[in-house]
Design an enzyme around this catalytic site. Structure first.
Site, short mmCIF file in Angstrom:
data_model
loop_
_atom_site.label_atom_id
_atom_site.label_comp_id
_atom_site.label_asym_id
_atom_site.label_seq_id
_atom_site.Cartn_x
_atom_site.Cartn_y
_atom_site.Cartn_z
N HIS A 17 0.92 -1.07 0.11
CA HIS A 17 -0.03 -0.12 0.07
C HIS A 17 0.99 1.15 0.15
CE1 HIS A 17 -2.64 3.14 1.52
NE2 HIS A 17 -3.66 2.31 0.88
N ASP A 19 0.83 4.04 1.55
CA ASP A 19 1.18 4.70 2.73
C ASP A 19 2.44 3.66 3.42
OD1 ASP A 19 -0.22 6.85 2.50
OD2 ASP A 19 -2.22 5.78 3.14
N LYS A 20 2.36 2.23 3.44
CA LYS A 20 3.28 1.49 3.92
C LYS A 20 4.48 1.42 3.45
CE LYS A 20 1.10 0.72 7.53
NZ LYS A 20 1.64 1.29 8.39
N GLU A 52 10.39 11.50 7.27
CA GLU A 52 9.04 11.44 6.68
C GLU A 52 9.15 10.99 5.21
OE1 GLU A 52 6.14 11.74 8.29
OE2 GLU A 52 7.07 12.73 10.19
N GLU A 65 14.63 15.39 10.12
CA GLU A 65 15.76 15.45 10.78
C GLU A 65 16.56 14.51 11.22
OE1 GLU A 65 14.14 18.49 13.46
OE2 GLU A 65 13.66 16.96 14.82
N LYS A 179 -5.68 -4.35 0.47
CA LYS A 179 -6.68 -3.76 1.65
C LYS A 179 -7.46 -5.07 2.12
CE LYS A 179 -7.73 0.47 1.79
NZ LYS A 179 -8.09 1.74 1.67
N PHE A 244 -8.24 -3.99 -10.48
CA PHE A 244 -7.07 -3.57 -9.61
C PHE A 244 -6.01 -3.67 -10.22
CE2 PHE A 244 -5.87 -2.87 -4.75
CZ PHE A 244 -5.00 -1.73 -5.02
N ASP A 252 -2.01 5.86 -6.15
CA ASP A 252 -2.34 6.91 -5.12
C ASP A 252 -1.07 7.33 -4.34
OD1 ASP A 252 -3.75 8.54 -3.44
OD2 ASP A 252 -4.64 6.96 -2.36
N ALA A 253 -0.94 8.33 -3.99
CA ALA A 253 0.51 8.90 -3.17
C ALA A 253 0.18 8.38 -1.93
CB ALA A 253 0.10 10.52 -3.02
N ARG A 258 0.10 7.79 7.69
CA ARG A 258 -1.19 8.02 7.47
C ARG A 258 -2.08 6.66 7.89
NH1 ARG A 258 -2.61 10.93 1.82
NH2 ARG A 258 -1.85 8.96 1.17
N LYS A 259 -1.39 5.57 8.49
CA LYS A 259 -2.26 4.51 8.91
C LYS A 259 -1.99 4.01 10.25
CE LYS A 259 -4.35 3.57 4.91
NZ LYS A 259 -4.30 5.14 4.38
N LYS A 279 10.71 7.19 13.22
CA LYS A 279 10.91 7.89 14.39
C LYS A 279 11.77 7.12 15.44
CE LYS A 279 6.76 10.64 14.74
NZ LYS A 279 5.24 10.94 15.42
N LYS A 283 11.26 9.71 20.71
CA LYS A 283 9.96 10.11 20.26
C LYS A 283 8.96 9.31 21.17
CE LYS A 283 12.41 12.17 16.90
NZ LYS A 283 13.93 12.21 16.92
N ASP A 285 5.97 9.24 21.13
CA ASP A 285 4.69 8.96 20.11
C ASP A 285 4.99 7.27 19.87
OD1 ASP A 285 3.39 11.23 19.79
OD2 ASP A 285 4.42 11.78 17.95
#
Length: 399
Positions: A17, A19-20, A52, A65, A179, A244, A252-253, A258-259, A279, A283, A285
């Site tokens: 995918h 995003d992945k 990123e 960074e 998906k 597909f 798709d970008a 984003r997931k 990260k 971090k 998060d």
């Protein structure tokens, strides 16, 4: 969940995918910095990465960074990105590991941020959190070996099974992008069947129709779901758009981070909002989400409750969490406030304490970039250390 009978749905997305793909590249960069630091004798505690990635048609842009060995050049970053894309399986006209244009725009970490994290620097002179924020951890007894919510667990399993068929079993008609979505019916608080399954998988043979694809993939779905979960009433939607073929970043970008619901508990538990991939563990998060999952899993494994939800919060530059909150069922005999006291006794939840306890200063992150960060088996080199259940005896001793 307070209701005892209901349906709940979670989704997953594959390593291909878009995003992945972005998450994978970002985590490969984290691993590169740790791997190179260790090889050169640099203190891995000093590594800083916040990478990123944007992916689109034959284009990859990497920004963020870092702090680490000078030997890590843009050319080396580009090389690990290409290798990640190749391993995922992209050799298509619109996205190819060899031909994609890759821009590396990483720069040194801000000194204003660094002073809040580095020990002996900043206002508090301690190794503080890399940012403010809230993080959640969760575990449930839905799936005994994984202690994960069933809908997201089996959504992941379906896609992992397809990836194995594609990469290891000669099913090269399957594309990397896919998906899944699984709806699970709960009865008396326990998952009992799949009422709906949605699967969209990229297929490289454009002549295949949805019916043929459904016939081919349903055996893989049945392989991973518990016996009896697929019934005559289970609704299937396999490639419901009909075709597909164009997939991945060409279709798709993709963006790092984003997931986040796919990465965690499929919506069964709250999410603090911060992404994980790209990260380093300063971090919170990432590292505090791992720590709270680790604690929740050990609490459920110890029999403290059938499900546990934990929230922690941090201030940038400050070591100790600003709060710890535990949520369990109202009828659970051991209440949340007592579990909060136990947590404070069994684990140091400062950023330094988390990194040390879970041994996070290692190149262990790329495997977590797809199919969920939780519910995975701990690896031989320290991967998924937060999935260990080695606190059970200590937790029970505190009761």
């Amino acid at each position: 969940m307070s209701r005892q009978s209901y349906e709940f749905t979670s989704e997953s997305v594959s390593e291909g995918h878009p995003d992945k793909v972005s998450d994978r590249i970002s985590d490969e960069i984290v691993d590169l910095f740790f791997r190179e630091a260790i090889a050169q004798g640099m203190d891995p505690w000093q590594i800083r990465v916040a990478a990123e990635t944007l992916t689109t048609t034959n284009k990859v842009v990497i920004a963020g960074e870092t702090r680490g060995p000078a030997s890590i050049t843009p050319e080396r970053i580009e090389a690990v990105a290409r290798e990640a894309i190749r391993d995922i399986g992209y050799e298509q006209d619109g996205f190819h590991w060899k031909h994609a244009d890759i821009d590396v725009l990483l720069h040194p970490q801000s000194v204003d941020i660094a002073q809040g994290v580095d020990s002996g620097a900043g206002l508090h002179q301690e190794e503080g959190a890399g940012d403010q924020g809230i993080m959640f951890g969760y575990a449930s007894s839905d799936v005994p070996d994984a202690l994960m919510p069933a809908p997201v667990h089996y959504s992941h399993k379906i896609l992992q099974r397809l990836a194995k068929a594609r990469k290891e079993e000669g099913q090269d008609w399957l594309g990397p992008d896919s998906k899944s979505q699984v709806t699970v019916r709960y009865h008396n608080g326990r998952p009992v069947e799949a009422t709906a399954i949605v699967l969209s998988t990229q297929h490289l043979d454009a002549s295949l129709d949805s019916k043929t694809i459904a016939e081919r993939v349903k055996p893989y779905i049945k392989d991973v779901l518990p016996a009896g979960w697929i019934t005559d009433n289970t609704i299937f939607h396999i490639n419901p758009t009909g075709k597909f073929v164009i997939g991945g970043p060409d279709g798709d970008a993709g963006l790092t981070g984003r997931k986040i619901i796919v990465d965690t508990y499929g919506g069964m538990a709250p999410h603090g909002g911060g992404a994980f991939s790209g990260k380093d563990p300063t971090k919170v998060d990432r590292s505090a989400a791992y720590a709270t999952r680790y604690l929740a899993k050990n609490l459920v494994a110890a029999g403290i409750a059938p499900w546990v939800e934990i929230q922690v919060s941090y201030a940038i530059g400050v070591a100790s969490p600003t709060s710890i909150y535990v949520n369990v069922d109202d009828n659970n005999p051991i209440k949340g406030d007592k579990i909060e006291r136990i947590i404070r006794q069994v684990m140091d939840l400062t950023p330094h304490g988390i990194r040390k306890h879970l041994d996070l200063n290692k190149p262990i992150y790329a495997p977590s970039s797809a199919y969920g960060h939780f519910g995975r088996d701990p690896g031989p080199n320290g991967e998924f250390s937060w999935e260990k259940t080695d606190l059970i005896d200590e937790i029970r001793s505190k009761l």
